[in-house]
Design an enzyme around this catalytic site. Structure first.
Site, mmCIF file in Angstrom:
data_model
loop_
_atom_site.group_PDB
_atom_site.id
_atom_site.type_symbol
_atom_site.label_atom_id
_atom_site.label_comp_id
_atom_site.label_asym_id
_atom_site.label_seq_id
_atom_site.Cartn_x
_atom_site.Cartn_y
_atom_site.Cartn_z
ATOM 1 N N LYS A 71 0.796 -1.221 0.000
ATOM 2 C CA LYS A 71 0.000 0.000 0.000
ATOM 3 C C LYS A 71 0.834 1.280 0.000
ATOM 4 C CE LYS A 71 -3.837 -0.128 -0.216
ATOM 5 N NZ LYS A 71 -4.817 -0.447 -1.293
ATOM 6 N N SER A 264 -2.740 -12.484 3.691
ATOM 7 C CA SER A 264 -3.201 -12.419 2.292
ATOM 8 C C SER A 264 -2.145 -13.015 1.352
ATOM 9 C CB SER A 264 -3.545 -10.979 1.887
ATOM 10 O OG SER A 264 -2.394 -10.179 1.792
HETATM 11 N N1 PMP Z 1 -3.116 -7.671 1.178
HETATM 12 C C1 PMP Z 1 -2.936 -6.799 2.175
HETATM 13 C C2 PMP Z 1 -2.225 -7.250 3.402
HETATM 14 C C3 PMP Z 1 -3.421 -5.477 2.069
HETATM 15 O O1 PMP Z 1 -3.245 -4.611 3.077
HETATM 16 C C4 PMP Z 1 -4.100 -5.112 0.904
HETATM 17 C C5 PMP Z 1 -4.670 -3.723 0.799
HETATM 18 N N2 PMP Z 1 -5.827 -3.555 1.598
HETATM 19 C C6 PMP Z 1 -4.274 -6.050 -0.115
HETATM 20 C C7 PMP Z 1 -3.755 -7.329 0.047
HETATM 21 C C8 PMP Z 1 -5.061 -5.757 -1.368
HETATM 22 O O2 PMP Z 1 -4.514 -4.749 -2.156
HETATM 23 P P1 PMP Z 1 -5.446 -3.806 -3.019
HETATM 24 O O3 PMP Z 1 -6.090 -2.815 -2.073
HETATM 25 O O4 PMP Z 1 -4.519 -3.142 -3.967
HETATM 26 O O5 PMP Z 1 -6.486 -4.632 -3.683
#
Ligand code: PMP
Length: 315
Positions: A71, A264
């Site tokens: 981010k 994630s």
């Molecule tokens: N994984 C994590 C740990 C995140 O903080 C985020 C952002 N919220 C994402 C994945 C997803 O990224 P994006 O917002 O670009 O879809």
């Protein structure tokens, strides 16, 4: 020789990125914003070998960013875009943003360097309330702000393209705001229309696959709605991964590859392994994101077994 005995030169030589740097030029960033981008790719050789996978599995390690997550890219681009448009003023504007955490951290520190005062809350309804109550408040709105996917179209996408020498065949990525998958997906499809873009979402809240929103513990993805910034035109397929699978695979990355990454990232790996097992993908290169480092999740169930081991430890 003296240095070699101490192990120093071999460490430097083994670094993929150190070799071209011995040119006598300064490489000193004048602030953290200059350090955003150009995160490394790593091939998951141990996991590929153990699972007998006939694909090349590659992860992009976003914890190498100054604020340790994917981010930072969106935080920087959205702040700069708002500055360019005259929407925010250093020292006057208060930024208010709904965030699962990583964007908030990126925004805070990038804004500190640029000098606006800053406040943010993780709840969408609180954002509206704060915007009304705080003078000079501005909501960057990662879910709809075009500067968010743009950061990945101009940064993350080209980085993956260049660092794989254009060999990427499949891109697997979770979606929170949709910024990463939309920006990277658009860039890779322009460069190589045959590239497949696969979106990862929590099985407990698989709204992209047509399911209902629900609670889950894969922080950062699966907000329970389809944000404006998630352009489904670039997505070939959505794969649902449960919280339990995400945890298991994040732990695999730590134990088998030495990569301490967030939940994630584990979800992305779980989806990659599903894709890797398909006959039609033999010999292909699958690239995925490891959006954050594991240290941010020490209080979550990701570390439950570690905590239990520590509690049961006798000294
Ligand atoms: N994984 C994590 C740990 C995140 O903080 C985020 C952002 N919220 C994402 C994945 C997803 O990224 P994006 O917002 O670009 O879809």
């Amino acid at each position: 020789m003296e240095g070699a005995r101490r192990g120093l030169p071999s460490l430097i030589i083994s670094s993929l990125f150190a070799q071209e740097r011995d040119d006598g030029k300064e490489r000193i960033a004048s602030g953290i914003t200059e350090l955003v981008g150009w995160t490394p790719l790593i091939e998951l050789k141990q996991i590929m070998r153990k699972d007998g996978i006939d694909v090349r599995l590659v992860g992009k390690i976003e914890s190498y960013q100054p604020l340790c997550s994917v981010k930072d890219r969106s935080a920087l681009r959205m702040i700069e875009d708002a500055e360019e448009k005259g929407l925010i003023t250093p020292g006057i504007t208060t930024l208010v943003e709904p965030t699962s955490g990583n964007l908030g951290i990126g925004l805070t520190y990038i804004a500190v360097q640029k000098d606006p005062k800053l406040g943010f809350q993780g709840l969408l309804d609180r954002v509206k309330q704060l915007k009304e109550n705080i003078p000079n408040a501005h909501v960057l709105d990662q879910f709809a702000n075009a500067a968010n996917p743009e950061a990945h179209f101009t940064g993350t996408g080209p980085e993956i393209w260049k660092d794989t020498a254009g060999k990427v065949d499949i891109f697997v990525c979770g979606s929170g705001s949709g910024g990463t998958i939309t920006g990277v997906g658009k860039y890779l499809k322009i460069k190589k229309p045959s590239v497949k873009i696969i979106c990862v979402e929590p099985a407990e809240s698989a709204v992209i696959s047509g399911g209902n929103p629900g609670s889950h513990n894969i922080q950062g993805i699966g907000p329970g709605f389809i944000p404006k910034n998630l352009d489904t035109a670039y997505i070939d397929e959505a794969i649902a991964v449960s919280t339990a699978e995400a945890m298991t695979h994040a732990r695999r990355l730590a134990k088998e590859e030495g990569l301490l990454v967030g939940i994630s990232s584990g979800a992305n790996l779980a989806a990659c392994l599903k894709v890797a097992g398909r006959q039609e993908n033999r010999g292909k290169m699958i690239v995925t994101m490891f959006p954050s480092g594991g240290e941010r999740y020490i209080s979550t169930e990701l570390f439950d077994s570690v905590r239990e081991e520590c509690i049961n430890m006798t000294f």
